[in-house]
Design a protein around this motif. Structure first.
Motif, PDB file in Angstrom:
ATOM      1  N   UNK A   1      -9.457   8.269  -4.588  1.00 12.71           N
ATOM      2  CA  UNK A   1     -10.289   8.963  -3.605  1.00 12.71           C
ATOM      3  C   UNK A   1     -10.421   8.265  -2.255  1.00 12.71           C
ATOM      4  N   UNK A   2     -10.056   6.994  -2.167  1.00 10.43           N
ATOM      5  CA  UNK A   2     -10.280   6.199  -0.954  1.00 10.43           C
ATOM      6  C   UNK A   2      -8.991   6.148  -0.129  1.00 10.43           C
ATOM      7  N   UNK A   3      -8.881   6.946   0.942  1.00  6.27           N
ATOM      8  CA  UNK A   3      -7.654   6.930   1.754  1.00  6.27           C
ATOM      9  C   UNK A   3      -7.641   5.780   2.752  1.00  6.27           C
ATOM     10  N   UNK A   4      -6.453   5.377   3.149  1.00  5.34           N
ATOM     11  CA  UNK A   4      -6.283   4.272   4.095  1.00  5.34           C
ATOM     12  C   UNK A   4      -6.546   4.764   5.522  1.00  5.34           C
ATOM     13  N   UNK A   5      -7.812   5.072   5.800  1.00  2.00           N
ATOM     14  CA  UNK A   5      -8.184   5.672   7.080  1.00  2.00           C
ATOM     15  C   UNK A   5      -8.112   4.656   8.213  1.00  2.00           C
ATOM     16  N   UNK A   6      -8.628   3.447   7.965  1.00  2.00           N
ATOM     17  CA  UNK A   6      -8.781   2.475   9.039  1.00  2.00           C
ATOM     18  C   UNK A   6      -7.449   2.047   9.652  1.00  2.00           C
ATOM     19  N   UNK A   7      -6.410   1.898   8.829  1.00  3.35           N
ATOM     20  CA  UNK A   7      -5.159   1.324   9.316  1.00  3.35           C
ATOM     21  C   UNK A   7      -4.023   2.327   9.432  1.00  3.35           C
ATOM     22  N   UNK A   8      -4.054   3.353   8.604  1.00 11.46           N
ATOM     23  CA  UNK A   8      -2.994   4.356   8.625  1.00 11.46           C
ATOM     24  C   UNK A   8      -3.435   5.597   9.401  1.00 11.46           C
ATOM     25  N   UNK A   9      -4.741   5.810   9.492  1.00  7.75           N
ATOM     26  CA  UNK A   9      -5.267   7.003  10.144  1.00  7.75           C
ATOM     27  C   UNK A   9      -4.953   7.139  11.621  1.00  7.75           C
ATOM     28  N   UNK A  10      -5.243   6.085  12.438  1.00  9.41           N
ATOM     29  CA  UNK A  10      -5.036   6.242  13.880  1.00  9.41           C
ATOM     30  C   UNK A  10      -3.637   6.675  14.302  1.00  9.41           C
ATOM     31  N   UNK A  11      -2.549   6.017  13.824  1.00 13.11           N
ATOM     32  CA  UNK A  11      -1.224   6.468  14.278  1.00 13.11           C
ATOM     33  C   UNK A  11      -0.887   7.894  13.855  1.00 13.11           C
ATOM     34  N   UNK A  12      -1.333   8.297  12.662  1.00 10.26           N
ATOM     35  CA  UNK A  12      -1.031   9.643  12.173  1.00 10.26           C
ATOM     36  C   UNK A  12      -1.818  10.684  12.967  1.00 10.26           C
ATOM     37  N   UNK A  13      -3.115  10.471  13.130  1.00 17.61           N
ATOM     38  CA  UNK A  13      -3.967  11.458  13.794  1.00 17.61           C
ATOM     39  C   UNK A  13      -3.680  11.554  15.290  1.00 17.61           C
ATOM     40  N   UNK A  14      -3.509  10.416  15.943  1.00 21.76           N
ATOM     41  CA  UNK A  14      -3.263  10.443  17.387  1.00 21.76           C
ATOM     42  C   UNK A  14      -1.929  11.113  17.698  1.00 21.76           C
ATOM     43  N   UNK A  15      -0.893  10.782  16.924  1.00 19.49           N
ATOM     44  CA  UNK A  15       0.419  11.382  17.163  1.00 19.49           C
ATOM     45  C   UNK A  15       0.416  12.880  16.881  1.00 19.49           C
TER      46      UNK A  15
END
Length: 315
Positions: free
Chosen positions: A107-121
């Motif tokens: 249930x715990x996604x890697x938001x802090x480190x994987x989230x920014x590059x995926x969401x911003x792009x």
């Protein structure tokens, strides 16, 4: 297609590099595998809590407390936590502590480190606020539940304690109370002094690299096997979670960029912090490391698919 490949590469390259570096350090005996536990405790007790405090304190409360987004993520994270919990109990016959860590891995996604590059792009810089919102849901609700179960199921020299004491033990963990403090600071409009933020940030930025390096170091000391349990957890985290989040977000009325941003949090792999918590508590240690690695590898495909869907939702 090229943009999707670039986005996926940018999201996963730093993760794979740091894990590989830790694995190499262990295999070449440059560092003892046991040091992974010390690094994991550094992440859980210091670096990550400080990073989350700063992220929450600097956010605009109106942006991070969107009720529909919070509800969608709570349903997505909560349902996959329950599936992981019951899977651990019923399918794999684990005790409470191991089941709690398995639920966290699902249930715990890697938001802090994987989230920014995926969401911003995929969506743009405005999506960075979703990183703060997602982390708040995880650290204020999902992680405390797991910590309470760990405290309740303590045995041997750690005697079992009541639910009130277990709750208190969870709340007083830096991983819990510092994000709460950051959210309170943002809510009342107090600005963190620039000098204090700059000084604290030196520790906060170390969280990602240290957690990934510790994971690689732990992996160097175990034999990874793609078994039924690993497959079950990866399917729940990488496939079921984004589907549930999308359905919940759509039902509560999210559309366009907000729907895309909320959905994308679900396609991210299992957070490295799960392995850090497991290693620091010496519970579900090898399994958590193997599951995290498998989820990262599977996310090569789930992130690519998720970005494709997000682009269509954002149009």
């Amino acid at each position: 297609m090229q943009n999707i490949l670039v986005t996926t590469t940018h999201a996963l390259a730093p993760i794979c590099f740091c894990i590989a570096l830790g694995w190499m350090a262990g295999k070449l005996e440059m560092m003892p595998v046991e040091y992974g536990r010390a690094l994991a405790r550094f992440v859980v007790l210091f670096a990550l809590p400080i990073a989350l405090f700063l992220a929450a304190a600097k956010a605009n409360p109106a942006d991070i407390f969107n009720v529909r987004i919070l509800l969608s993520l709570l349903v997505g994270f909560g349902l996959t936590f329950l599936v992981g919990w019951f899977g651990g109990h019923l399918l794999f016959k684990h005790g409470e502590a191991d089941s709690a860590l398995q639920a966290l891995a699902c249930s715990f996604p890697n938001i802090a480190y994987c989230g920014p590059p995926v969401l911003v792009a995929s969506v743009g810089s405005s999506a960075l606020l979703m990183v703060v919102t997602g982390n708040l849901i995880v650290t204020l609700i999902v992680v405390p539940i797991a910590l309470v179960v760990l405290a309740r199921s303590a045995t041997d020299d750690q005697h079992k304690i009541g639910i009130a004491q277990a709750l208190w033990n969870a709340v007083k963990q830096p991983l819990i109370f510092l994000p709460i403090a950051g959210a309170c600071v943002a809510a009342i409009g107090v600005k963190v002094p620039e000098l204090a933020a700059t000084a604290a940030n030196e520790i906060g930025v170390a969280a990602g690299g240290a957690a990934l390096f510790a994971l690689g170091l732990t992996l160097s000391g175990i034999q990874f096997h793609l078994n039924r349990e690993v497959t079950f957890n990866v399917l729940v985290k990488n496939v079921l979670q984004p589907v549930v989040i999308f359905g919940a977000a759509y039902l509560v009325g999210l559309r366009g960029p907000l729907l895309a941003q909320t959905f994308l949090l679900g396609v991210l792999p299992t957070a490295t912090e799960v392995s850090a918590i497991a290693v620091s508590r010496n519970v579900y240690r090898d399994s958590a490391a193997g599951i995290t690695l498998a989820s990262v590898l599977a996310s090569i495909f789930t992130i690519a698919a998720g970005v494709s869907v997000a682009v269509l939702l954002d149009e």
